[in-house]
Motif scaffolding. Structure first.
Motif, PDB file in Angstrom:
ATOM      1  N   PRO A  40       0.819  -1.223   0.000  1.00  0.00           N
ATOM      2  CA  PRO A  40       0.000   0.000   0.000  1.00  0.00           C
ATOM      3  C   PRO A  40       0.851   1.271   0.000  1.00  0.00           C
ATOM      4  O   PRO A  40       0.375   2.335  -0.403  1.00  0.00           O
ATOM      5  N   ALA A  43       1.102   3.210  -3.648  1.00  0.00           N
ATOM      6  CA  ALA A  43       0.122   4.189  -4.147  1.00  0.00           C
ATOM      7  C   ALA A  43       0.347   5.551  -3.502  1.00  0.00           C
ATOM      8  O   ALA A  43       0.258   6.593  -4.168  1.00  0.00           O
ATOM      9  N   GLU A  47       1.141   8.963  -5.524  1.00  0.00           N
ATOM     10  CA  GLU A  47       0.253  10.117  -5.437  1.00  0.00           C
ATOM     11  C   GLU A  47       1.039  11.384  -5.088  1.00  0.00           C
ATOM     12  O   GLU A  47       0.805  12.452  -5.666  1.00  0.00           O
TER      13      GLU A  47
ATOM     14  N   GLU B  47      -3.617   9.106  -9.782  1.00  0.00           N
ATOM     15  CA  GLU B  47      -3.963   8.561  -8.463  1.00  0.00           C
ATOM     16  C   GLU B  47      -4.939   7.394  -8.592  1.00  0.00           C
ATOM     17  O   GLU B  47      -4.795   6.380  -7.913  1.00  0.00           O
ATOM     18  N   ARG B  51      -4.125   3.289  -7.583  1.00  0.00           N
ATOM     19  CA  ARG B  51      -4.857   2.579  -6.533  1.00  0.00           C
ATOM     20  C   ARG B  51      -5.393   1.231  -6.999  1.00  0.00           C
ATOM     21  O   ARG B  51      -5.835   0.444  -6.185  1.00  0.00           O
ATOM     22  N   GLU B  52      -5.348   0.963  -8.297  1.00  0.00           N
ATOM     23  CA  GLU B  52      -5.932  -0.293  -8.774  1.00  0.00           C
ATOM     24  C   GLU B  52      -5.186  -0.851  -9.974  1.00  0.00           C
ATOM     25  O   GLU B  52      -4.989  -0.150 -10.963  1.00  0.00           O
TER      26      GLU B  52
END
Lengths: 357, 357
Positions: A40, A43, A47, B47, B51-52
């Motif tokens: 995690p 990300a 960002e 972003e 995230r995916e």
């Protein structure tokens, strides 16, 4: 065909990557991606990098990332090179280290991009057959005195077989061809194989190529790297700086750095795949498959009664993608990526249904 | 030097990019970046992409981005190729389209990566001197009957001069060498120059190369592209798929798409640079500089009394970076990126202080 093409273009035989379909509900076990995302932390780092400085060129040397990789592997900074995926790192290695007067040796069954690079760069090569057990036998890489070997490249574990080589075998290869560059492609090494890292200090001919695409769940980010003594790294840098000064964008550098910083997540992910692999192998064997001993995040399996192409097609009809190679010796096999627990179960159930017809 | 290097590596002369220093408070006018970031839509798109799905390979063809670029320029999808920055696109063009038996022609003063590519790919080239006004004169590219021109590459506007060519001149070049590929490198075209886009339909030998690094403020993202008839695009695809199947990561594809969708922001940014350029030119001329007519986001200027190296060094002492090329003919010049209003003022004040000493 076009009169405007360079003569080179006519002789190319481009690599065909595994499908990347955009279909909802597909179970995708065909390109050896992780069934879960990266740490995690990745990300968050991306960002932050996206919000500031995108108008500025990235660090062309990816210095912070190279330093982090060096520290991670316990090596000096000048032992590290990074590129836009390990495919780009391999391309630079083929151009800068593997093209010599003597032939390049690699297995007959291996990563299918190798002969493609050879055609691109005009490298003469000789393939060395895997043995009857579909394994690399290092003694088969020995050549008569006087026969010139230009270089060697081997994946460890090999692809698409998944079979790994011990450190002793890799060392025998390095000693056997001490005057030739030897590239060990460790794309899948983190799932239980033995890395050649401990040999770098003693073998000036050893280059190791790695990727963050597999074990770090970052196939979508395109980051690969090489480790070796500085004179080998310098060759890669010289080729890179003659081709594209800025191969890694700011986001890829930031994301890769964040991934390296989360060791727990990385270790847990590798352990989960190894566990799921064991379940997959047990299930496949129960269904009548012979499965090569895998140290990768995929298995290579052939059924005792049914062909590879037929099974791949039947699975596709059930929205499960696996990879089948329509090529000599490996035509009966399926290469199946190790998914998560659910994916393993769904795959095994689907195969059971297919085989009972 | 190393016995393990391919013979190729010995002949390379790697490109040296402008410095990317990590110093606080520096005014960086040396690598032609925008003084402001990309459309705010870019960070949002990145972003979401971060995230995916980062564990999955990107679309190897960057299909959605190619379609968006095609629509943006009013062309079919098969007229578009994308790469990891326009440097990679250029590299593939040199390998796949610009290497022929005849010589490749380009200006003596131009993007300094061109001769580097030639050495990498073994391309014979001849440089064509800019005229006395430091401009490209298309008639100088004419060769005697029987002399074989393999291909031509020209930036428009040229770098590091910033001087643009009219559409009529580009068309004369295309007609003059109708049997040779002609690459027009439009990295800086959005700041007021004329694009050759309207000529693509009529000239099967025309390839245009573009970048999102300059006018879209995305140097940190590494996205470039080429436009041309499908037979030229196919050559690039074949080389790309023999080198690296996945050149653009998921984040770069998402960010580039978002940038293309914000036309207002793009137009306003270009207009701001053009306005600031006018101020910069006026100020430089007032200080005794001769400034070449620029259609780029930089100017190329020489002082009547002081040398380029000396001025660049004096500016550096004031924490302002500009680019100076220690090369024949252009040694007296400074290449200065057009910054924002404040940066233009600070630069002009610094030069005034330096020149008054």
């Amino acid at each position: 065909m076009s009169q405007f093409w360079s003569p080179l273009v006519h002789r190319l035989s481009p690599y065909v990557p595994g499908e990347q379909p955009r279909v909802e509900g597909l179970i995708k076990l065909n390109t050896n991606e992780l069934p879960f995302g990266p740490s995690p932390a990745v990300a968050g780092a991306i960002e932050a990098a996206a919000r500031e400085g995108l108008q500025l060129y990235p660090d062309p040397q990816s210095g912070a990332l190279c330093e982090a990789l060096a520290a991670y592997h316990g090596m000096p900074r000048d032992h590290v090179f990074v590129g836009n995926g390990s495919d780009e790192v391999l391309a630079h290695a083929f151009a800068g280290l593997l093209k010599h007067d003597g032939q390049l040796l690699f297995p007959d069954i291996t990563y299918s991009f190798y002969p493609t690079y050879c055609r691109l760069f005009g490298i003469a090569y000789e393939t060395v057959p895997l043995d009857g057990a579909m394994q690399v036998n290092i003694e088969d890489y020995r050549r008569a005195t006087g026969a010139i070997v230009g270089a060697v490249i081997l994946p460890n574990p090999n692809a698409p077989t998944g079979v790994g080589l011990g450190l002793d075998a890799v060392e025998r290869l390095l000693a056997m061809h001490a005057h030739a560059p030897v590239v060990i492609d460790e794309a899948y090494v983190d799932f239980g194989a033995q890395s050649a890292l401990p040999l770098i200090a003693r073998y000036p001919n050893l280059l190791i190529v790695r990727t963050l695409s597999k074990s770090r769940g970052l196939a979508g980010l395109r980051v690969g790297y090489a480790l070796g003594q500085p004179h080998l790294i310098e060759a890669l840098v010289r080729v890179k700086d003659s081709f594209n000064s800025y191969p890694l964008d700011r986001l890829a550098q930031a994301g890769a750095l964040a991934s390296l910083g989360d060791e727990d997540y990385f270790q847990q992910g590798c352990a989960a795949i190894i566990e799921n692999r064991a379940q997959l192998v047990t299930g496949l064997e129960r269904l009548g498959f012979a499965v090569l001993p895998s140290q990768a995040n995929f298995v290579f399996a052939r059924h005792s009664a049914r062909g590879g192409a037929e099974l791949a097609q039947a699975l596709r009809a059930k929205k499960i993608l696996v990879r089948h190679f329509n090529a000599p010796r490996i035509d009966p096999f399926l290469r199946i990526t190790v998914g998560n627990g659910d994916q393993v179960s769904v795959l095994l159930q689907a195969l059971e249904d297919i085989l009972s017809c």
